[in-house]
Design a protein around this motif. Structure first.
Motif, mmCIF file in Angstrom:
data_model
loop_
_atom_site.group_PDB
_atom_site.id
_atom_site.type_symbol
_atom_site.label_atom_id
_atom_site.label_comp_id
_atom_site.label_asym_id
_atom_site.label_seq_id
_atom_site.Cartn_x
_atom_site.Cartn_y
_atom_site.Cartn_z
ATOM 1 N N ALA A 177 5.865 15.980 11.097
ATOM 2 C CA ALA A 177 4.879 14.626 9.653
ATOM 3 C C ALA A 177 4.514 14.512 10.573
ATOM 4 C CB ALA A 177 6.399 13.827 9.921
ATOM 5 N N ARG A 178 4.518 13.648 12.068
ATOM 6 C CA ARG A 178 2.892 13.497 12.182
ATOM 7 C C ARG A 178 1.792 14.272 12.430
ATOM 8 N NH1 ARG A 178 5.040 12.487 16.963
ATOM 9 N NH2 ARG A 178 4.489 13.992 18.159
ATOM 10 N N LEU A 179 1.055 14.968 12.545
ATOM 11 C CA LEU A 179 0.428 16.019 12.131
ATOM 12 C C LEU A 179 -0.048 16.269 10.961
ATOM 13 C CD1 LEU A 179 1.671 19.111 14.335
ATOM 14 C CD2 LEU A 179 -0.246 16.793 14.981
ATOM 15 N N ASN A 180 1.162 16.009 9.810
ATOM 16 C CA ASN A 180 1.008 16.410 8.508
ATOM 17 C C ASN A 180 0.129 14.995 7.948
ATOM 18 O OD1 ASN A 180 0.890 17.579 5.461
ATOM 19 N ND2 ASN A 180 2.301 15.871 5.442
ATOM 20 N N GLU A 181 0.502 13.860 8.435
ATOM 21 C CA GLU A 181 -0.098 12.782 8.473
ATOM 22 C C GLU A 181 -1.171 12.501 8.840
ATOM 23 O OE1 GLU A 181 1.612 7.728 8.272
ATOM 24 O OE2 GLU A 181 3.125 9.785 8.620
ATOM 25 N N ASN A 182 -1.680 12.754 10.091
ATOM 26 C CA ASN A 182 -2.327 13.463 10.949
ATOM 27 C C ASN A 182 -3.668 13.556 10.063
ATOM 28 O OD1 ASN A 182 -2.051 10.593 12.958
ATOM 29 N ND2 ASN A 182 -1.479 12.811 14.090
ATOM 30 N N ARG A 183 -3.365 15.368 10.041
ATOM 31 C CA ARG A 183 -4.307 16.002 8.981
ATOM 32 C C ARG A 183 -4.853 15.151 7.569
ATOM 33 N NH1 ARG A 183 -1.531 20.856 6.207
ATOM 34 N NH2 ARG A 183 -0.608 19.238 5.148
ATOM 35 N N THR A 187 -5.602 5.724 3.783
ATOM 36 C CA THR A 187 -4.489 6.027 4.817
ATOM 37 C C THR A 187 -3.470 7.409 3.755
ATOM 38 O OG1 THR A 187 -3.472 4.275 5.070
ATOM 39 C CG2 THR A 187 -4.664 4.541 6.301
ATOM 40 N N HIS A 188 -2.711 7.323 4.671
ATOM 41 C CA HIS A 188 -1.350 8.228 4.175
ATOM 42 C C HIS A 188 -0.353 7.227 3.255
ATOM 43 C CE1 HIS A 188 2.832 10.576 4.005
ATOM 44 N NE2 HIS A 188 1.772 11.914 3.919
ATOM 45 N N SER A 189 0.170 6.484 4.200
ATOM 46 C CA SER A 189 0.993 5.319 3.830
ATOM 47 C C SER A 189 0.480 4.641 2.881
ATOM 48 C CB SER A 189 1.443 4.653 5.763
ATOM 49 O OG SER A 189 -0.271 4.435 6.049
ATOM 50 N N GLY A 190 -0.983 4.413 2.743
ATOM 51 C CA GLY A 190 -1.591 2.993 1.319
ATOM 52 C C GLY A 190 -1.315 4.010 0.202
ATOM 53 N N VAL A 191 -1.325 5.797 0.018
ATOM 54 C CA VAL A 191 -1.215 6.557 -1.083
ATOM 55 C C VAL A 191 -0.038 6.107 -1.335
ATOM 56 C CG1 VAL A 191 -1.353 8.705 -2.125
ATOM 57 C CG2 VAL A 191 -3.490 8.115 0.036
ATOM 58 N N THR A 192 0.934 6.612 -0.177
ATOM 59 C CA THR A 192 2.403 6.298 -0.714
ATOM 60 C C THR A 192 2.606 5.491 -1.285
ATOM 61 O OG1 THR A 192 3.129 7.393 0.555
ATOM 62 C CG2 THR A 192 4.846 6.174 0.227
ATOM 63 N N ILE A 193 2.085 4.227 -0.937
ATOM 64 C CA ILE A 193 2.372 2.651 -1.391
ATOM 65 C C ILE A 193 1.841 2.547 -3.343
ATOM 66 C CG2 ILE A 193 1.407 -0.017 -1.499
ATOM 67 C CD1 ILE A 193 1.577 0.814 1.316
ATOM 68 N N LEU A 194 0.580 3.323 -3.238
ATOM 69 C CA LEU A 194 -0.438 3.100 -4.954
ATOM 70 C C LEU A 194 0.898 3.517 -5.458
ATOM 71 C CD1 LEU A 194 -3.503 4.221 -3.625
ATOM 72 C CD2 LEU A 194 -2.893 1.139 -4.281
#
Length: 153
Positions: free
Chosen positions: A16-22, A33-40
């Motif tokens: 999960a960490r590697l995927n999120e970093n990529r 960021t990945h978390s920002g896209v999730t929120i959107l």
């Protein structure tokens, strides 16, 4: 690195960490960021909601969502507004600019996320199964059954 002795939990968290970093590297060019896209994605799907409800949906602490929302709000991708009836409650909404960024990400315009093809779909299905079974088993009394992993043909 020999991962053959790692626990399933460590394998999942490392993946999960590697995927999120990529994904974050790919998203950097458009400033999210990945978390920002999730929120959107959540706001696009469910509409305006309280910051607390948003945190519950994405399964993080309200403070964690608050930090991500600050970055999104600075870019005018979301708006936050205090409730008139209860000033402790903050409502969050997607802006047109946020929708545009989300559309760019989802259409893969220069920012492809995750892998591609059937292997990625199989992995996602297996992970969803593991997450659902683990969540359900935490709530159920008695022995914990193994999750059923589905492999496509």
């Amino acid at each position: 690195m020999d991962t053959s002795y790692w626990s399933t939990s460590r394998l999942l968290s490392t993946a999960a960490r590697l995927n999120e970093n990529r994904d974050n590297e790919r998203l950097r060019s458009i400033g999210v960021t990945h978390s920002g896209v999730t929120i959107l994605k959540v706001l696009a799907s469910a509409g305006s909601m309280s910051q607390v409800k948003l945190a519950q949906i994405v399964r993080v602490q309200a403070q964690t969502v608050g930090k991500a929302l600050e970055r999104l709000e600075m870019r005018a991708l979301v708006t936050r507004q205090k409730s008139e009836s209860d000033r402790r409650v903050t409502f969050v909404a997607l802006t047109p600019a946020g929708r545009t960024i989300l559309d760019e990400v989802q259409q893969g315009e220069g920012v492809p996320l995750g892998g591609a093809g059937y292997a990625e779909e199989d992995l996602r299905a297996a992970l969803i199964s593991v997450i659902n079974a683990t969540r359900d088993n935490l709530l159920a009394p008695g022995p914990v059954p193994e999750p059923q992993l589905v492999a496509s043909a």
